[in-house]
Design a protein around this motif. Structure first.
Motif, short mmCIF file in Angstrom:
data_model
loop_
_atom_site.label_atom_id
_atom_site.label_comp_id
_atom_site.label_asym_id
_atom_site.label_seq_id
_atom_site.Cartn_x
_atom_site.Cartn_y
_atom_site.Cartn_z
N LYS A 1 0.83 -1.20 0.00
CA LYS A 1 0.00 0.00 0.00
C LYS A 1 0.86 1.25 0.00
CE LYS A 1 -4.24 -1.77 1.91
NZ LYS A 1 -5.29 -1.65 2.91
N THR A 2 2.17 1.04 -0.08
CA THR A 2 3.08 2.18 -0.07
C THR A 2 4.04 2.03 -1.24
OG1 THR A 2 4.49 0.94 1.43
CG2 THR A 2 2.98 2.55 2.43
N SER A 3 5.06 2.89 -1.23
CA SER A 3 6.05 2.84 -2.29
C SER A 3 7.24 2.00 -1.84
CB SER A 3 6.50 4.28 -2.60
OG SER A 3 7.76 4.28 -3.19
N HIS A 4 7.44 0.86 -2.48
CA HIS A 4 8.60 0.01 -2.24
C HIS A 4 9.37 -0.07 -3.53
CE1 HIS A 4 7.59 -2.45 1.51
NE2 HIS A 4 6.68 -1.51 1.43
N GLY B 1 1.72 8.59 5.64
CA GLY B 1 1.94 8.21 4.24
C GLY B 1 2.68 6.89 4.12
N ALA B 2 3.56 6.62 5.09
CA ALA B 2 4.33 5.37 5.09
C ALA B 2 3.54 4.23 5.72
CB ALA B 2 5.65 5.58 5.84
N ARG B 3 2.34 4.54 6.21
CA ARG B 3 1.41 3.55 6.78
C ARG B 3 2.02 2.79 7.96
NH1 ARG B 3 -3.00 2.76 3.38
NH2 ARG B 3 -3.85 1.80 5.25
N ASN C 1 9.33 4.22 0.43
CA ASN C 1 8.83 5.59 0.29
C ASN C 1 9.79 6.51 -0.47
OD1 ASN C 1 6.53 4.91 2.03
ND2 ASN C 1 8.11 4.74 3.59
N ILE D 1 -1.43 5.62 -3.90
CA ILE D 1 -1.02 5.40 -2.51
C ILE D 1 -1.80 6.31 -1.57
CG2 ILE D 1 0.94 5.73 -0.92
CD1 ILE D 1 2.73 4.68 -3.25
#
Lengths: 102, 398
Positions: free
Chosen positions: A9-12, B95-97, B205, B227
């Motif tokens: 659900k994030t940026s990886h 934002g990084a959950r 991120n 996202i």
């Protein structure tokens, strides 16, 4: 095609080609290798590879001759700066395209 | 076990019971005794956690972001300007959950310098993507802190537990400390969906392009907009998760039942006063007085502020002729943020506008200005006949 099923659900991003996107589109200047001055190309032997070593985006191959992956090369110019024989020139993309298309 | 302690100690005991592994905090009044208590517990070996002393609040939350990314249950706490100094990282954590829990001992923000209570600090963090819970007494502080970890870890969204500085943080009240065994039944160990692992390096991120992209596995990965939408979607769904977790807590501990809003004598109420935090229970006394005078009036305490429980708020106010929203914060240049949110909920949920109640925004207790029960009673008595003196800042002397 959407991203609903994507695993995070994030940026990886993982080490590998293209995980930061098509970063070649960011390029303003293109590194162009003059093979008559490039050490491994001239000698036909594994040598130098300063461009391969210094490239922060790992887009220069350790081959004879070295090749640049323009899909991801951002055109930072570090290879041109580091090349000991000044075999790499930074050419404006507009000039390059004019030249190729012309 | 029932004990008599301060709100700050209630929060610290909740953190200890939750089995927090990393605490990083910078002292600021009125939060200081909370972090002092945690450092004492860790130093004495009563709590198996790492306390990371930092040079600023920005670093405190940055440490928690790192620890949480590595899979550790992490906690921080702050107040007022400390929270504002964190602001960039507050956005980042959401934002990084990362399921970080933070207590905010609510305090006015400078300038001018003021250490006393209002809600401007946490209300100003409303749009960061954190869940915000407002505790009204000491029992709720310890219970909400425990629930916050389960909520954060279930939703992968950080949670702020807000309680009034001094009025709750420094006052002594009896409350029950849950048994460790039962807490473990309620709150299983933290198993992150993803944790940093040196044997399998990854960037988290990093720069995320406006458009979606194909990742190294050949899968279509989110762009920034996807996202961010997922955060919004999960926050909206979190309203129901809050209710589910409250039900699970109630089953084990026997407390809870009103995790979104807490109505008091609202069933037959023609008028409802809305508030958050300790003010809610002070208003109960006011309402009792007005009820003896024959006024049909109730109180609605808002316990969950973000995500905003709009449906529950509107349902509780359906049938009321008038609503008074009493706030300790302001969206400067307009009105109280809670007042705006509440009006928005009414607009969405009561289609027949002729049946919607009037809404009057009031401001009280800014910078710790004493909120006298008699003043609240007088103000509401005036409100019932439509004659609250402008500007509706209770107790202002200009």
């Amino acid at each position: 095609m959407g991203t609903r099923g994507y695993r995070y659900k994030t940026s990886h991003s993982l080490p590998g080609p293209g995980d930061g996107g098509n970063t070649g589109s960011w390029r303003v200047q293109r590194p162009v290798i003059d093979l008559t001055r490039c050490t491994p190309a001239k000698r036909g032997a594994e040598a130098c590879f300063a461009c391969w070593l210094y490239c922060p985006d790992v887009v220069v191959s350790r081959t004879i001759p070295p090749e640049i992956d323009y899909k991801y090369c951002k055109g930072c110019g570090i290879c041109a700066e580091e090349c000991p024989t000044k075999a790499i020139a930074m050419v404006d993309e507009s000039v390059y395209h004019e030249h190729v298309e012309g | 076990m029932h004990i008599i302690e301060t709100g700050n100690v209630a929060a610290a005991l909740g953190v200890k019971l939750a089995g927090v592994q990393v605490v990083a905090a910078y002292p600021i009044t009125p939060q200081t005794p909370l972090t002092e208590k945690l450092s004492e517990l860790i130093e004495a070996g009563e709590m198996d956690a790492r306390y990371v002393p930092v040079e600023s609040e920005h670093s405190a939350l940055a440490v928690c972001i790192g620890a949480s990314s590595a899979g550790a249950r992490s906690f921080t706490a702050t107040s007022a300007n400390g929270l504002l100094y964190m602001h960039e990282q507050v956005h980042w954590a959401a934002g990084a959950r990362l399921p970080i829990v933070m207590c905010v001992a609510n305090r006015a923000v400078g300038a001018p310098w003021n250490i006393w209570n209002d809600h401007q600090d946490s209300i100003s963090q409303r749009d960061t993507g954190w869940i915000q819970i407002y505790s009204c007494d000491h029992q709720q502080i310890i219970d909400d802190t425990l629930k916050a970890f389960r909520l954060a870890e279930t939703t992968s969204i950080p949670v702020m537990v807000c309680y009034d500085g001094y009025l709750l943080s420094h006052t002594y009240m009896p409350f029950e400390v849950p048994e460790q065994e039962k807490v473990e039944q309620f709150l299983p160990p933290f198993h992150p969906s993803y944790a940093l692992d040196p044997s399998s390096p990854a960037n988290l991120n990093t720069v995320t392009l406006p458009e979606i992209r194909t990742d190294v596995h050949g899968e279509m990965a989110h762009g920034y907009m996807e996202i961010r939408y997922l955060l919004q979607e999960d926050l909206r769904k979190a309203v129901q998760v809050v209710e589910e977790i409250d039900a699970a807590f109630q089953e084990i501990f026997g407390r809870g039942g009103a995790p979104l809003v807490e109505p008091y004598r609202c069933d037959d109420a023609e008028y409802v006063v809305v508030g958050m935090g300790s003010l809610t229970y002070q208003l109960w006394d006011v309402i009792e007085t007005l009820r003896t005078e024959g006024h049909k009036i109730g109180v609605l305490g808002v316990r969950l502020y973000r995500p905003f429980p709009d449906a529950a708020v509107a349902a509780a106010l359906r049938g009321a002729r008038g609503v008074f929203v009493m706030e300790k914060a302001l969206s400067y240049g307009y009105e109280g943020a809670l007042c705006s949110d509440l009006k928005s909920a009414l607009y969405d949920h009561i289609p027949d506008k002729s049946r919607a109640p009037f809404v009057k925004g009031l401001v009280a207790g800014i910078g710790g200005r004493e909120i006298r029960t008699a003043d609240l009673t007088d103000t509401l008595r005036s409100g019932l006949v439509g004659s609250i003196p402008e500007p509706g800042w209770i107790g202002i002397q200009l």
